[in-house]
Enzyme design. Structure first.
Site, mmCIF file in Angstrom:
data_model
loop_
_atom_site.group_PDB
_atom_site.id
_atom_site.type_symbol
_atom_site.label_atom_id
_atom_site.label_comp_id
_atom_site.label_asym_id
_atom_site.label_seq_id
_atom_site.Cartn_x
_atom_site.Cartn_y
_atom_site.Cartn_z
ATOM 1 N N VAL A 1 33.742 36.300 38.745
ATOM 2 C CA VAL A 1 34.458 35.778 37.585
ATOM 3 C C VAL A 1 33.568 35.828 36.352
ATOM 4 C CG1 VAL A 1 35.660 33.789 36.582
ATOM 5 C CG2 VAL A 1 35.807 34.217 39.043
ATOM 6 N N GLY B 1 31.807 38.122 34.886
ATOM 7 C CA GLY B 1 30.582 38.921 34.910
ATOM 8 C C GLY B 1 29.306 38.125 34.920
ATOM 9 N N GLU C 1 40.958 51.332 31.332
ATOM 10 C CA GLU C 1 41.026 52.474 32.225
ATOM 11 C C GLU C 1 42.271 53.310 31.930
ATOM 12 O OE1 GLU C 1 39.967 51.736 36.304
ATOM 13 O OE2 GLU C 1 39.228 49.759 35.758
ATOM 14 N N LYS D 1 40.959 35.898 39.062
ATOM 15 C CA LYS D 1 39.904 35.007 38.580
ATOM 16 C C LYS D 1 40.435 33.585 38.399
ATOM 17 C CE LYS D 1 37.558 38.922 36.475
ATOM 18 N NZ LYS D 1 37.501 39.775 35.268
#
Lengths: 442, 442
Positions: B142, B144, B200, B215
């Site tokens: 969660v 980073g 992406e 998360k």
């Protein structure tokens, strides 16, 4: 690494003593009572309050403590056999130090909020904890409720921290915020802060930076795995900050904050060294720390892998500080039940602490000069003579004289202060009206 | 509570296996190598890299891994006797789940960044760790590099968390920030994010809120000591957010953010219950989360004693995520040497998870209406019929029609959405042009 004390008998409840029942202690006692069942579930066993040491039994306090739990004999309380964990929230050096040492010697783990003691004599406490096979935790000592020490000690333990920059004193942040918002002077803003209870009648510890310096020492020690005491920290308070300094910061898109800074620098030997300092500085308004208003605290951390992190929240107050204390209590109590301990002191890196003169920083200098040709060249020459490179100069004519505002590139503090001294002696310089360090830009 | 495995033999070095060598894994391998001596000092013993499991031996990667350490046999690697700690950074459900379970069964502690697996099947992993007497850590899952799980699990364990509100997906924050700054539409901002590598080619997991929902489930579980899975989380993405919504937010001094919210609510039974949801919402620009720009993440935590805290930093990226992984590695390795473990799953509170319809929130509704007398009264009556109280109404004439912007007080989501449905059927209502929840004000 210690794993508890091999002679320990297992316990199925954790006896707790609280030393001090003031602003923080009363909230600790309240939460121990109100959240007893949650705390028991999280620890894995009940926490039992065995006693609360106070100076006067009949003093008015914010929480109802059963009379039979109150005692004026703090040393007797920490020596009791049924006390497994001591919470010290008296503050100051004496009698906190002998009480903590006695508690550890008696086999209790210790949770404390005592920044002054940790910054003055942390290693003695760590050693006593290590010898006793017990925990010593102190999250509440820096930035109140904000979890910052545990992240530094544990979350970032796989990374290399390069800089910690914090607003760790709520009183001074409140004063500087008012000066920034209303253009008021220091004395006026201080008086308002005192009226509203943000500053004490004797504000020395806050406005002269002593409180922030203790916290800077603790942050530097944890971030850089090196012993740093309060006396290693270069300290300047905010009493000299003028409305003009604040206005000058605004003109360059910055704001003045009192920063506690701990950095990894390079010593002249080429080895890595630590610098630790507290002083007012201009930081850009776009910096995350710039938006920390009122009496809030925040700690900005830079590390090689994680990049830039910030931790923000209330830096003081009974209830927030009690939250940090109780987080440590849960961890220490769990360890006590498990017969283990968390990480102790980490000072393996044993780096040198740089004197302020060798620390790299940047200066903002505002100078009133004669408004005539050649002035800028003369000022630029003065900077160059001290090997200080100039980043920007702003020149403003104002009738007979002019103002030059110079922001330097990075240089040692000694070079920069020598440059300012030099400027003051120059014939064309009428006055150096503002000198302030610049942070948060490189 | 587990204290390691009584049958363990003491070790004097910690064998490490890394599963996956992509964006995160390659940085983990790099840091294990570059910071080996610091890591050894902090752990108390060296970490020895025993192998790196990859899909293809000859794939290009960002780090030089000695050829003899690479293997395509991940299951063989986690089964090795000399592997004490397994780092899983493959992601996704399969084959990560069987690998983690095998690692634990084989007596290795596990550090993972796998939010999807934890949000889908966390309890299975926790149980396997508990049974094995090993640690399961996942700070990197969660936000980073931001230390948020450890503060929730440990620092705030003596407090009562009431709300967690996070910007936990960098891609959507980047897109919304561009829409806010440049007034662009969703498609345009998405295209820019894709061009710059923030989104992406298939952006579904991010823009539809799946990533944030995983998360949210993890945050809700830890904050409220209750099992919450991704399927419990109400999820709305940002694909329906229009330039008009963003402009409407600006007009009321707010900004649109995709929020992951976990709250302690009251169920209709009167018991405390958990709500977990991901949706775009308007928050005031003065809220600390409003200043989180670009692809940064931040988690705002409210608790009874600590008050308001915020944790800010980079939410993704190889090197920041590796920092979080290695922090967990140091802790788990220390525990392994001590023959102990940290806190495992905490689900004792076992609260109900509220359906979205019963969750309390506030709506901002913009309506195009006929510009004639009685319109406001009719709209107000519609709100009143659903027991929704109005906080503010702003009315703007625009030629033949007018726009009403209504912000409600708190009501259940079911009442609020019924009100909007009702408005859509009214003759005087030409169009409901913007419906968005409002957070961060009460």
């Amino acid at each position: 690494m210690s794993s508890g004390n091999p002679g320990d008998k297992p316990i199925d409840r954790v006896g707790v003593a609280v030393l001090g029942c003031g602003v923080v202690g009363s909230q600790v006692v309240r939460l121990l009572h109100e959240q007893a069942s949650d705390l028991a579930a999280r620890v894995g066993a009940p926490l039992e309050l065995k006693g609360v040491a106070v100076r006067r039994l009949d003093a008015p306090r914010d929480v109802d403590v059963p009379t039979d739990l109150l005692t004026t004999d703090a040393m007797g309380l920490v020596a009791r056999d049924d006390v497994d964990l001591v919470i010290e929230v008296i503050g100051g050096i004496e009698p906190a130090r002998p009480l903590i040492l006695a508690a550890l010697e008696n086999g209790a783990s210790v949770v404390t909020a005592n920044k002054a003691l940790l910054a003055e004599d942390g290693p003695t406490l760590y050693e006593a904890a290590e010898k006793a096979g017990r925990d010593l935790y102190f999250e509440a000592a820096v930035a109140g409720a904000i979890p910052i020490l545990r992240p530094l000690r544990e979350s970032l333990s796989g990374d290399r921290v390069t800089r910690v920059m914090g607003i760790v004193n709520g009183t001074t942040n409140y004063i500087l915020d008012k000066m920034d918002t209303y253009g008021s002077g220091f004395e006026e803003a201080l008086a308002e802060a005192q009226e509203l209870g943000y500053a004490e009648a004797d504000p020395t510890a806050d406005v002269e930076g002593f409180d922030a310096a203790a916290k800077a020492a603790i942050l530097a020690s944890l971030a850089f795995h090196t012993r740093v005491t309060a006396s290693d920290v270069h300290r300047e308070g905010i009493t000299e900050v003028t409305a003009g300094d604040v206005a000058s910061a605004t003109e360059m898109g910055s704001v003045v904050k009192l920063l506690a800074i701990a950095e990894l620098n390079e010593a002249s030997s080429g080895e890595s060294a630590v610098s630790a300092r507290v002083h007012p500085a201009m930081i850009p308004r776009s910096h995350p720390l710039a938006s920390v208003r009122e009496a809030y605290n925040a700690v900005f951390v830079e590390s090689e892998a994680a990049g830039q992190l910030m931790f923000y929240g209330p830096g003081a107050g009974g209830s927030p500080t009690a939250s940090a204390v109780l987080g440590d209590v849960v961890t220490a109590a769990r360890h006590r039940l498990q017969g283990t301990t968390g990480a102790g002191e980490s000072s393996y890196a044993d780096r040198a602490v740089l004197p302020m003169g060798e620390t790299l920083t940047r200066y903002h200098v505002a100078i009133d000069v004669d408004d005539r040709a050649g002035v800028l060249a003369a000022v630029a020459t003065a900077f160059a003579e001290h090997d200080v490179s100039i980043q920007t100069v702003r020149q403003e004519g104002r009738g007979e004289d002019a103002q030059l505002v110079v922001v330097s590139h990075e240089a040692t503090d000694a070079q920069l202060s020598a440059t300012v001294e030099h400027l003051r002696t120059m014939e064309i310089v009428r006055d150096v009206t503002s000198v302030m360090r610049v942070e948060g830009t490189e």
